[in-house]
Design an enzyme around this catalytic site. Structure first.
Site, PDB file in Angstrom:
ATOM      1  CG  ASP A   1     -15.630 -16.146  16.286  1.00 15.38           C
ATOM      2  OD1 ASP A   1     -16.884 -16.766  16.542  1.00 15.38           O
ATOM      3  OD2 ASP A   1     -14.811 -17.003  16.457  1.00 15.38           O
TER       4      ASP A   1
ATOM      5  N   GLY B   1      -9.537 -14.512  16.377  1.00 17.19           N
ATOM      6  CA  GLY B   1      -9.465 -15.304  15.040  1.00 17.19           C
ATOM      7  C   GLY B   1     -10.396 -14.679  14.018  1.00 17.19           C
ATOM      8  CE  LYS B   2      -7.738 -11.518   9.004  1.00 23.71           C
ATOM      9  NZ  LYS B   2      -6.943 -11.339   7.655  1.00 23.71           N
TER      10      LYS B   2
ATOM     11  CG  HIS C   1      -9.165 -22.548  20.158  1.00 25.79           C
ATOM     12  ND1 HIS C   1      -9.925 -23.707  20.098  1.00 25.79           N
ATOM     13  CD2 HIS C   1     -10.076 -21.567  20.492  1.00 25.79           C
ATOM     14  CE1 HIS C   1     -11.309 -23.360  20.498  1.00 25.79           C
ATOM     15  NE2 HIS C   1     -11.379 -22.212  20.520  1.00 25.79           N
TER      16      HIS C   1
ATOM     17  CB  SER D   1     -15.667 -25.291  20.218  1.00 23.26           C
ATOM     18  OG  SER D   1     -14.380 -25.107  20.579  1.00 23.26           O
ATOM     19  NE  ARG D   2     -22.114 -22.993  19.450  1.00 23.70           N
ATOM     20  CZ  ARG D   2     -21.748 -21.931  19.932  1.00 23.70           C
ATOM     21  NH1 ARG D   2     -21.012 -21.200  19.280  1.00 23.70           N
ATOM     22  NH2 ARG D   2     -22.290 -21.170  21.065  1.00 23.70           N
TER      23      ARG D   2
ATOM     24  CG  LEU E   1      -8.067 -25.226  23.968  1.00 21.32           C
ATOM     25  CD1 LEU E   1      -6.818 -24.792  24.323  1.00 21.32           C
ATOM     26  CD2 LEU E   1      -8.865 -23.927  23.693  1.00 21.32           C
ATOM     27  CG  HIS E   2     -10.652 -25.910  17.296  1.00 21.81           C
ATOM     28  ND1 HIS E   2     -10.070 -24.873  16.426  1.00 21.81           N
ATOM     29  CD2 HIS E   2     -11.955 -25.590  17.594  1.00 21.81           C
ATOM     30  CE1 HIS E   2     -11.000 -23.920  16.645  1.00 21.81           C
ATOM     31  NE2 HIS E   2     -11.885 -24.317  17.288  1.00 21.81           N
TER      32      HIS E   2
ATOM     33  N   GLY F   1     -12.736 -22.827  25.359  1.00 17.10           N
ATOM     34  CA  GLY F   1     -11.994 -24.259  25.684  1.00 17.10           C
ATOM     35  C   GLY F   1     -12.511 -24.998  24.510  1.00 17.10           C
TER      36      GLY F   1
HETATM   37  P1  AMP Z   1     -13.840 -19.566  21.006  1.00 21.16           P
HETATM   38  O1  AMP Z   1     -13.395 -20.552  21.936  1.00 21.16           O
HETATM   39  O2  AMP Z   1     -14.878 -20.260  19.817  1.00 21.16           O
HETATM   40  O3  AMP Z   1     -14.683 -18.437  21.642  1.00 21.16           O
HETATM   41  O4  AMP Z   1     -12.732 -19.021  20.306  1.00 21.16           O
HETATM   42  C1  AMP Z   1     -11.424 -18.336  20.836  1.00 21.16           C
HETATM   43  C2  AMP Z   1     -10.864 -17.870  19.822  1.00 21.16           C
HETATM   44  O5  AMP Z   1     -10.396 -18.690  18.771  1.00 21.16           O
HETATM   45  C3  AMP Z   1     -11.673 -16.623  19.028  1.00 21.16           C
HETATM   46  O6  AMP Z   1     -10.790 -15.276  18.894  1.00 21.16           O
HETATM   47  C4  AMP Z   1     -11.901 -17.361  18.050  1.00 21.16           C
HETATM   48  O7  AMP Z   1     -12.176 -16.423  16.678  1.00 21.16           O
HETATM   49  C5  AMP Z   1     -10.740 -18.023  17.585  1.00 21.16           C
HETATM   50  N1  AMP Z   1     -10.966 -19.059  16.514  1.00 21.16           N
HETATM   51  C6  AMP Z   1     -11.849 -19.857  16.727  1.00 21.16           C
HETATM   52  N2  AMP Z   1     -12.056 -20.987  15.739  1.00 21.16           N
HETATM   53  C7  AMP Z   1     -10.965 -20.530  15.041  1.00 21.16           C
HETATM   54  C8  AMP Z   1     -10.565 -21.028  13.509  1.00 21.16           C
HETATM   55  N3  AMP Z   1     -11.135 -21.819  12.982  1.00 21.16           N
HETATM   56  N4  AMP Z   1      -9.467 -20.157  12.879  1.00 21.16           N
HETATM   57  C9  AMP Z   1      -9.025 -19.148  13.671  1.00 21.16           C
HETATM   58  N5  AMP Z   1      -9.323 -18.842  14.654  1.00 21.16           N
HETATM   59  C10 AMP Z   1     -10.331 -19.429  15.768  1.00 21.16           C
END
Ligand code: AMP
Length: 275
Positions: free
Chosen positions: A148, A145-146, A35, A184-185, A31-32, A29
């Site tokens: 992570d 996403g790459k 995501h 998100s951080r 979301l940006h 969540g």
């Molecule tokens: P999270 O909500 O941070 O657990 O991320 C969910 C998914 O979004 C994961 O597969 C992340 O690698 C991907 N994600 C997060 N930030 C980015 C970003 N800046 N670019 C591409 N993918 C992202």
């Protein structure tokens, strides 16, 4: 757009889809556009798109930011509607976890280095929830996403090892205009932190320039150059690996990743660049 809040609601929805292709984007969540890029790709490649929003407690360590992790369900839902998502799955913790359950042990697949070394147990929790989600959503394709990078590689390995019937789709890392990796951080950063955080991408980009234009392949030299950029920040690690997460001494173009974790003020950020 459907809002699904229990595993059984999700399963009922999934069963109604029959032979349709399903793209799945698991998130925590807040979301940006990072995501958003995964969701757009899932929308373009599948009949149905399911997004999960779940701040998974088992991947946070004691003392980490589980309680203050940004939660903004309303605006996340609106964002998903705009992107054409068919269903958002927002389970609660008790629905996803029972007592005394088995878990995936990430250390057996290089979960003990980099993020795994600095956040022991983090990847066990991450892989376990991703396995649970994949088994309930049963997607045709799942998008990660790459940003992570280690998470993505561990998930690919888990999918291969357990013969999971899903295609993992790696998606490009999305940055703000000024180069900061979207996260998100980033919401935790003060104005001053935000300014300092730009050094991360500047350092990574400088290393890439040295590789591409000066043919610098020596990892120890590259690390030293990145360290200079990151001096005002607190470095947790800077490492260079191949695409299977083996540490390397010399860059091999098209098969290397520079990964780092730093603290900017009190906020821990990760970033990487694929070479
Ligand atoms: P999270 O909500 O941070 O657990 O991320 C969910 C998914 O979004 C994961 O597969 C992340 O690698 C991907 N994600 C997060 N930030 C980015 C970003 N800046 N670019 C591409 N993918 C992202």
């Amino acid at each position: 757009m459907k809002l699904l809040t229990t595993v059984s609601e999700l399963q009922e929805f999934r069963n109604s889809l029959k032979d349709k292709t399903v793209g799945f984007v698991p998130t925590m969540g807040a979301l940006h556009d990072g995501h958003g890029s995964l969701i757009k790709r899932a929308r373009a490649e599948n009949d149905i798109v399911i997004v999960s929003i779940f701040v998974n407690p088992t991947q946070f360590l004691e003392g980490e930011d589980l309680d203050k992790y940004p939660r903004q369900l309303e605006s996340d839902r609106e964002g998903c509607v705009k992107l054409g998502v068919d269903a958002v799955f927002v389970p609660n913790v008790n629905d996803m976890y029972g007592e005394n359950e088995p878990k995936i042990v990430a250390d057996l697949i290089k979960g003990f280095i980099l993020e795994g070394k600095n956040r022991p147990g983090h990847f066990d929790g991450m892989l376990t929830i991703v396995l649970k989600l994949l088994n309930t959503v049963k997607p045709t394709k799942a998008y990660f996403g790459k940003k992570d990078a280690q998470q993505l590689l561990l998930i690919e390995k888990m999918v291969e090892s357990f013969f999971l019937d899903v295609e993992v789709v790696p998606c490009e890392l999305i940055r703000e205009k000024d180069g900061l990796a979207m996260s998100s951080r980033n919401a935790y950063l003060s104005n001053e932190d935000r300014e300092n955080a730009l050094l991360i991408y500047k350092g990574l980009n400088y290393a890439k320039m040295l590789i591409v234009e000066n043919n610098e392949k020596d990892v120890s030299n590259l690390k030293k150059e990145i360290e200079k950029f990151l001096e005002p920040l607190s470095i947790e690690y800077i490492e260079v690996t191949d695409r299977k997460l083996n540490k390397i001494d010399f860059i091999e173009v098209d098969n290397s990743i520079i990964l780092l974790a730093v603290k900017v003020g009190t906020t821990r950020l990760i970033d990487n660049i694929w070479i």
